[in-house]
Design an enzyme around this catalytic site. Structure first.
Site, PDB file in Angstrom:
ATOM      1  CG  ASP A  25      -1.575   1.244   1.280  1.00  0.00           C
ATOM      2  OD1 ASP A  25      -3.129   1.248   0.550  1.00  0.00           O
ATOM      3  OD2 ASP A  25      -1.618   2.271   1.797  1.00  0.00           O
ATOM      4  CE1 TYR A  30       0.647   7.311   2.335  1.00  0.00           C
ATOM      5  CE2 TYR A  30       1.004   5.803   2.230  1.00  0.00           C
ATOM      6  CZ  TYR A  30       0.508   6.484   2.599  1.00  0.00           C
ATOM      7  OH  TYR A  30      -1.061   5.936   3.152  1.00  0.00           O
ATOM      8  CE  LYS A  55      -3.689   4.508   0.856  1.00  0.00           C
ATOM      9  NZ  LYS A  55      -2.551   4.016   0.930  1.00  0.00           N
ATOM     10  CG  HIS A  88      -4.118   9.552  -0.001  1.00  0.00           C
ATOM     11  ND1 HIS A  88      -2.700  10.185  -0.404  1.00  0.00           N
ATOM     12  CD2 HIS A  88      -4.543   9.496   1.608  1.00  0.00           C
ATOM     13  CE1 HIS A  88      -3.040   9.553   1.152  1.00  0.00           C
ATOM     14  NE2 HIS A  88      -3.344   8.797   1.666  1.00  0.00           N
TER      15      HIS A  88
END
Length: 256
Positions: A25, A30, A55, A88
């Site tokens: 994930d 990120y 996302k 998200h």
């Protein structure tokens, strides 16, 4: 893979795959999609054995923006498709998540995302999507742990065929794993409090994504399939519900 730097992502994912994990994930925000893609490519595992989730970030809501952002994520990952693509955050004050979802539906129709879903959506946000769009989200990834078990939202998901996926499943350092209830149950099973919390999720039917970059904890978090909690233990953990959200409120969060 939250908070794992891109330069460490390849080794962290490699460790997880070696331990038996098959779901990764990540998210645009990120900033580690390249490292994850490199780990998948180097793993030697068949692509269809690895579930890759990423996302869409908040600044990319909208039709054309979503399509461009997805192309960028695929390029960074070095893949021709992802297994799950999520919005998200809903950002209701910007009021673009319906338009964004329609773009996600196109990505799904083109076969470039095998499933599409959302993250941090409330029942109200989900209802609006289902009333105006064609595809029901496959997944809603939300803050969920014994201190905030989201009973009503889980029931809503179950009624509409939406899988519940838990982020912050171990409470993200808010003292969950130090609570006497979890420690006592852990001792009874010869396990750690983290393993007990993950087992609680699994027995509720949650999809769970514990985050760690430490090899020993990655391995420990995976060893949860050879024991079970009894009804009394599940009830004791249920009593930990504080009703308090630790992360941002999806109805007011507006960042990025």
């Amino acid at each position: 893979m939250w908070q794992v730097p891109d330069e460490q992502a390849e080794s962290v994912v490699a460790t997880a795959l070696e331990a038996g994990y098959r779901s990764i994930d990540t998210a645009t925000s990120y900033r580690n999609e390249r490292g994850i893609g490199a780990a998948v490519a180097a793993s030697g595992l068949p692509r269809d054995e690895i579930v890759v989730t990423t996302k869409l970030w908040n600044g990319d809501h909208g039709t054309e923006e979503t399509l461009r952002a997805f192309d960028t994520s695929l390029e960074r990952l070095g893949l021709d498709h992802v297994d799950l693509y999520l919005i998200h955050w809903p950002l209701p004050m910007r009021d673009r998540y319906v338009e964004t979802w329609r773009a996600m539906e196109k990505i799904h129709a083109d076969g470039r995302a095998r499933a599409i879903g959302v993250s941090n959506f409330t029942a109200g946000h989900l209802t609006r999507l289902m009333e105006t769009c064609d595809i029901v989200p496959a997944v809603n990834q939300v803050e969920l742990h014994p201190l905030f078990p989201q009973r009503e939202l889980r029931a809503f998901h179950a009624a509409h065929g939406i899988a519940t996926q838990a982020w912050s499943p171990l409470g993200s350092g808010h003292g969950l794993l130090d609570l006497p209830v979890l420690e006592e149950i852990a001792r009874a099973h010869g396990r750690s409090p983290a393993q007990v919390a993950i087992r609680w999720h699994l027995q509720l039917g949650n999809l769970v994504i514990p985050k760690s970059a430490t090899p020993s904890r990655i391995a420990e978090n995976f060893r949860v399939f050879d024991f079970a909690l009894d009804d009394g233990e599940m009830a004791a953990i249920a009593d930990l519900d504080s009703g308090l959200r630790r992360g941002p409120d999806p109805d007011t969060f507006d960042y990025g």
